[in-house]
Design a protein around this motif. Structure first.
Motif, PDB file in Angstrom:
ATOM      1  N   PRO A  63       0.837  -1.207   0.000  1.00  0.00           N
ATOM      2  CA  PRO A  63       0.000   0.000   0.000  1.00  0.00           C
ATOM      3  C   PRO A  63       0.868   1.252   0.000  1.00  0.00           C
ATOM      4  CG  PRO A  63      -0.021  -1.039   2.157  1.00  0.00           C
ATOM      5  CD  PRO A  63       0.727  -1.949   1.234  1.00  0.00           C
ATOM      6  N   ARG A  64       0.400   2.248  -0.721  1.00  0.00           N
ATOM      7  CA  ARG A  64       1.107   3.523  -0.744  1.00  0.00           C
ATOM      8  C   ARG A  64       0.698   4.341   0.461  1.00  0.00           C
ATOM      9  NH1 ARG A  64       2.646   5.763  -6.360  1.00  0.00           N
ATOM     10  NH2 ARG A  64       3.106   3.819  -7.415  1.00  0.00           N
ATOM     11  N   PRO A  65       1.644   5.079   1.004  1.00  0.00           N
ATOM     12  CA  PRO A  65       1.280   5.914   2.154  1.00  0.00           C
ATOM     13  C   PRO A  65       0.287   6.989   1.734  1.00  0.00           C
ATOM     14  CG  PRO A  65       3.599   6.219   1.561  1.00  0.00           C
ATOM     15  CD  PRO A  65       3.028   5.194   0.639  1.00  0.00           C
ATOM     16  N   SER A  66      -0.683   7.203   2.585  1.00  0.00           N
ATOM     17  CA  SER A  66      -1.643   8.262   2.281  1.00  0.00           C
ATOM     18  C   SER A  66      -1.156   9.556   2.887  1.00  0.00           C
ATOM     19  CB  SER A  66      -3.025   7.901   2.843  1.00  0.00           C
ATOM     20  OG  SER A  66      -2.922   7.732   4.233  1.00  0.00           O
ATOM     21  N   GLY A  67      -1.613  10.627   2.368  1.00  0.00           N
ATOM     22  CA  GLY A  67      -1.187  11.923   2.874  1.00  0.00           C
ATOM     23  C   GLY A  67      -0.295  12.635   1.876  1.00  0.00           C
ATOM     24  N   ARG A  68       0.129  13.790   2.273  1.00  0.00           N
ATOM     25  CA  ARG A  68       0.962  14.597   1.387  1.00  0.00           C
ATOM     26  C   ARG A  68       2.304  14.842   2.026  1.00  0.00           C
ATOM     27  NH1 ARG A  68      -2.921  18.832  -1.623  1.00  0.00           N
ATOM     28  NH2 ARG A  68      -4.469  17.309  -2.207  1.00  0.00           N
TER      29      ARG A  68
END
Length: 70
Positions: A63-68
């Protein structure tokens, strides 16, 4: 693929020949990569090719990290 996978690395000039061998079945595949590629990337590529040859489904990508990022 229940057994271990063996990897063999052979440098040939500016390329690396990476073999992946399924210990249980003896099935072998190889890929050619740039010699300066990261070893983990070489192994992942060879392992993916071995899984395709054995008819196993690919595991889902991490999974890709969420957020900016700032």
């Amino acid at each position: 693929m229940a057994g271990e996978v063996l990897f063999e690395f052979v440098q040939m000039g500016q390329v690396m020949r990476v073999a992946a061998i399924d210990e249980e079945t003896g099935t072998e595949v190889f890929v050619i990569t740039p010699v300066n590629a990261a070893r983990i990337h070489m192994e992942r590529l060879a392992l993916a090719k071995l899984r395709r040859k054995l008819g196993e489904p690919e595991p889902p990508p991490p999974p890709r990290p969420s957020g900016r990022y700032a």
